[in-house]
Design an enzyme around this catalytic site. Structure first.
Site, PDB file in Angstrom:
ATOM      1  N   GLY A 184       0.875  -1.179   0.000  1.00  0.00           N
ATOM      2  CA  GLY A 184       0.000   0.000   0.000  1.00  0.00           C
ATOM      3  C   GLY A 184       0.904   1.218   0.000  1.00  0.00           C
ATOM      4  O   GLY A 184       2.059   1.157  -0.436  1.00  0.00           O
ATOM      5  N   ARG A 185       0.363   2.326   0.552  1.00  0.00           N
ATOM      6  CA  ARG A 185       1.137   3.572   0.560  1.00  0.00           C
ATOM      7  C   ARG A 185       2.530   3.407   1.163  1.00  0.00           C
ATOM      8  O   ARG A 185       3.533   3.806   0.580  1.00  0.00           O
ATOM      9  CB  ARG A 185       0.374   4.630   1.367  1.00  0.00           C
ATOM     10  CG  ARG A 185      -0.637   5.413   0.575  1.00  0.00           C
ATOM     11  CD  ARG A 185      -1.327   6.418   1.483  1.00  0.00           C
ATOM     12  NE  ARG A 185      -2.206   5.710   2.379  1.00  0.00           N
ATOM     13  CZ  ARG A 185      -3.529   5.641   2.233  1.00  0.00           C
ATOM     14  NH1 ARG A 185      -4.115   6.293   1.257  1.00  0.00           N
ATOM     15  NH2 ARG A 185      -4.260   4.950   3.075  1.00  0.00           N
ATOM     16  N   HIS A 213       7.804   1.431  18.554  1.00  0.00           N
ATOM     17  CA  HIS A 213       6.646   1.926  17.787  1.00  0.00           C
ATOM     18  C   HIS A 213       6.726   3.445  17.556  1.00  0.00           C
ATOM     19  O   HIS A 213       5.876   4.203  18.037  1.00  0.00           O
ATOM     20  CB  HIS A 213       5.334   1.557  18.493  1.00  0.00           C
ATOM     21  CG  HIS A 213       4.159   1.512  17.555  1.00  0.00           C
ATOM     22  ND1 HIS A 213       3.122   0.637  17.709  1.00  0.00           N
ATOM     23  CD2 HIS A 213       3.855   2.243  16.439  1.00  0.00           C
ATOM     24  CE1 HIS A 213       2.234   0.823  16.745  1.00  0.00           C
ATOM     25  NE2 HIS A 213       2.659   1.794  15.968  1.00  0.00           N
ATOM     26  N   ILE A 214       7.756   3.831  16.801  1.00  0.00           N
ATOM     27  CA  ILE A 214       7.952   5.268  16.521  1.00  0.00           C
ATOM     28  C   ILE A 214       7.824   5.580  15.026  1.00  0.00           C
ATOM     29  O   ILE A 214       8.303   6.614  14.569  1.00  0.00           O
ATOM     30  CB  ILE A 214       9.321   5.785  17.042  1.00  0.00           C
ATOM     31  CG1 ILE A 214      10.481   4.954  16.449  1.00  0.00           C
ATOM     32  CG2 ILE A 214       9.365   5.784  18.561  1.00  0.00           C
ATOM     33  CD1 ILE A 214      11.813   5.667  16.519  1.00  0.00           C
ATOM     34  N   GLY A 215       7.174   4.682  14.273  1.00  0.00           N
ATOM     35  CA  GLY A 215       7.067   4.870  12.820  1.00  0.00           C
ATOM     36  C   GLY A 215       6.612   6.260  12.417  1.00  0.00           C
ATOM     37  O   GLY A 215       7.189   6.877  11.521  1.00  0.00           O
ATOM     38  N   GLU A 247       3.012  -5.267  22.970  1.00  0.00           N
ATOM     39  CA  GLU A 247       3.639  -3.969  23.226  1.00  0.00           C
ATOM     40  C   GLU A 247       3.185  -3.494  24.586  1.00  0.00           C
ATOM     41  O   GLU A 247       2.014  -3.691  24.916  1.00  0.00           O
ATOM     42  CB  GLU A 247       3.224  -2.941  22.162  1.00  0.00           C
ATOM     43  CG  GLU A 247       3.903  -3.190  20.836  1.00  0.00           C
ATOM     44  CD  GLU A 247       3.583  -2.145  19.766  1.00  0.00           C
ATOM     45  OE1 GLU A 247       3.058  -1.069  20.101  1.00  0.00           O
ATOM     46  OE2 GLU A 247       3.859  -2.442  18.601  1.00  0.00           O
ATOM     47  N   THR A 280       6.999  -3.010  10.563  1.00  0.00           N
ATOM     48  CA  THR A 280       6.712  -1.657  11.067  1.00  0.00           C
ATOM     49  C   THR A 280       5.201  -1.427  11.072  1.00  0.00           C
ATOM     50  O   THR A 280       4.743  -0.301  11.151  1.00  0.00           O
ATOM     51  CB  THR A 280       7.376  -0.577  10.173  1.00  0.00           C
ATOM     52  OG1 THR A 280       6.980  -0.801   8.818  1.00  0.00           O
ATOM     53  CG2 THR A 280       8.878  -0.617  10.272  1.00  0.00           C
ATOM     54  N   SER A 281       4.433  -2.510  10.941  1.00  0.00           N
ATOM     55  CA  SER A 281       2.986  -2.376  10.783  1.00  0.00           C
ATOM     56  C   SER A 281       2.257  -2.574  12.120  1.00  0.00           C
ATOM     57  O   SER A 281       1.901  -1.603  12.797  1.00  0.00           O
ATOM     58  CB  SER A 281       2.556  -3.379   9.727  1.00  0.00           C
ATOM     59  OG  SER A 281       1.186  -3.441   9.620  1.00  0.00           O
ATOM     60  N   ARG A 282       2.065  -3.828  12.496  1.00  0.00           N
ATOM     61  CA  ARG A 282       1.477  -4.149  13.789  1.00  0.00           C
ATOM     62  C   ARG A 282       2.129  -5.436  14.293  1.00  0.00           C
ATOM     63  O   ARG A 282       2.281  -6.404  13.526  1.00  0.00           O
ATOM     64  CB  ARG A 282      -0.035  -4.377  13.686  1.00  0.00           C
ATOM     65  CG  ARG A 282      -0.863  -3.117  13.540  1.00  0.00           C
ATOM     66  CD  ARG A 282      -0.879  -2.264  14.811  1.00  0.00           C
ATOM     67  NE  ARG A 282      -1.719  -1.089  14.687  1.00  0.00           N
ATOM     68  CZ  ARG A 282      -1.301   0.120  14.300  1.00  0.00           C
ATOM     69  NH1 ARG A 282      -0.036   0.325  14.020  1.00  0.00           N
ATOM     70  NH2 ARG A 282      -2.151   1.131  14.223  1.00  0.00           N
TER      71      ARG A 282
END
Ligand code: GLV
Length: 335
Positions: free
Chosen positions: A161-162, A292-294, A273, A242-244
């Site tokens: 995706g994006r 989790h700093i994406g 988390e 980096t998603s979930r």
């Protein structure tokens, strides 16, 4: 909609960038904020949401079926974030509660973290940094601390995706990487842009030198990166998520790294988390973990707060949500 905005109470369940809160207050909304940096306890979230007309929330707010049924009076929910797996969308739709999110504005920030983690894992950067802290940088050692190069390797994207597209662009531009991907549907535009090739899930696992996860977390994808999947990957492969965190089974990932089923990993999301400080992944040479700093750049976070506020303002002023997740709920809304 002819309601007076001063009569509308918005509950904001996390401390958010001021820009979004200021926008809402300037419009005249009555904005009530949770002012503590720790996540709001579920009972307080419920208590506050019960007394408000709309909710501005983040991924730490668990908006499940019970919560939604107890708060079925809510006009709408605005999620600060692109992912919305913390919200039971099916139930929200059933109850006629439209949900908005903030896509697009955190794409580059998150792709940068995926790209950075790939390099960090491939060159053992986080582990080497810790060595210096421990006073273990003694001398130049020609045969040790060896990483791997990324030039002309194959990037496998799960969820093009994006954000997946931006990661692929970086990998192609910097290293001339070959791009393969697996999605629910083939994407001809992205294929043309990246020269990417659509492959089955098993082919993705078997062919990727770097496998980067950019998919949503759903019933379909939960735990998809399990022992069976890691067993099909190259022993030289690097796994990036980096998603979930829910997309991977962390015990299986740890075992795959320990037994050499895969070579390395870079995680910005973990399962669960937060990751505990004694997690074995933190002491592995070829692993890089971030908390989790994406989307954590000033630019992205301010834009997310702006979009989250705009979704609320447009809903009450014009009867539409620019970034709607469940259009069906909006269609049924009587304004
Ligand atoms: C962050 O993880 C988001 O989904 O926006």
């Amino acid at each position: 909609m002819n309601r007076n905005l001063n009569d509308i109470k918005i509950f904001v369940s996390s401390v958010l960038p001021d820009i979004g809160i200021d926008m809402l207050r300037r419009e005249g909304f009555n904005v009530i904020c949770w002012n503590n940096d720790t996540p709001i306890p579920p009972d307080l979230l419920l208590e506050n949401a019960r007394q408000c007309n709309a909710l501005l929330t983040t991924l730490t707010g668990k908006i499940d079926a019970d919560f939604l049924n107890a708060c079925s009076h809510l006009d709408m929910i605005s999620q600060f974030g692109v992912g919305y797996d913390n919200i039971n969308i099916t139930e929200a739709t059933k109850l006629g509660i439209p949900v908005g999110n903030t896509p697009g504005v955190l794409t580059d920030a998150t792709a940068d973290i995926a790209f950075g983690l790939m390099i960090a894992a491939s060159r053992k950067m986080f582990f080497m940094h810790k060595k210096i802290e421990k006073g273990e940088w003694k001398h130049f050692t020609p045969k040790s601390n060896l990483g791997v190069e990324l030039k002309h390797k194959t990037l496998g994207v799960f969820g093009l995706g994006r954000i997946g597209i931006e990661m692929a662009k970086r990998c192609k531009g910097a290293y001339g990487m070959n791009i393969i991907y697996h999605n629910r549907r083939q994407d001809a535009t992205a294929e043309k842009l990246l020269g990417a090739k659509y492959v089955s899930f098993d082919e993705l696992l078997a062919q990727a030198d770097v496998l980067s996860v950019h998919s949503v977390l759903s019933d379909e994808t939960r735990g998809i990166f399990s022992k069976a999947a890691f067993n099909k990957m190259k022993p030289t492969a690097i796994f990036i998520n980096t998603s979930r965190g829910g997309l991977h089974n962390e015990e299986d990932l740890t075992e795959a790294l320990q037994t050499g089923k895969i070579w390395g990993a870079g995680l910005d999301v973990t399962n669960p988390e937060p990751m505990l400080k004694n997690n074995p992944l933190l002491n592995m040479e070829n692993v890089a973990v971030l908390p989790h700093i994406g989307s954590a750049t000033a630019e992205a976070r301010n834009a997310m707060a702006t979009l989250a506020a705009e979704n609320i303002i447009a809903f009450y002023k014009n009867g539409r949500i620019p970034n709607i997740v469940n259009g069906e709920a909006m269609e049924r809304k009587i304004l």
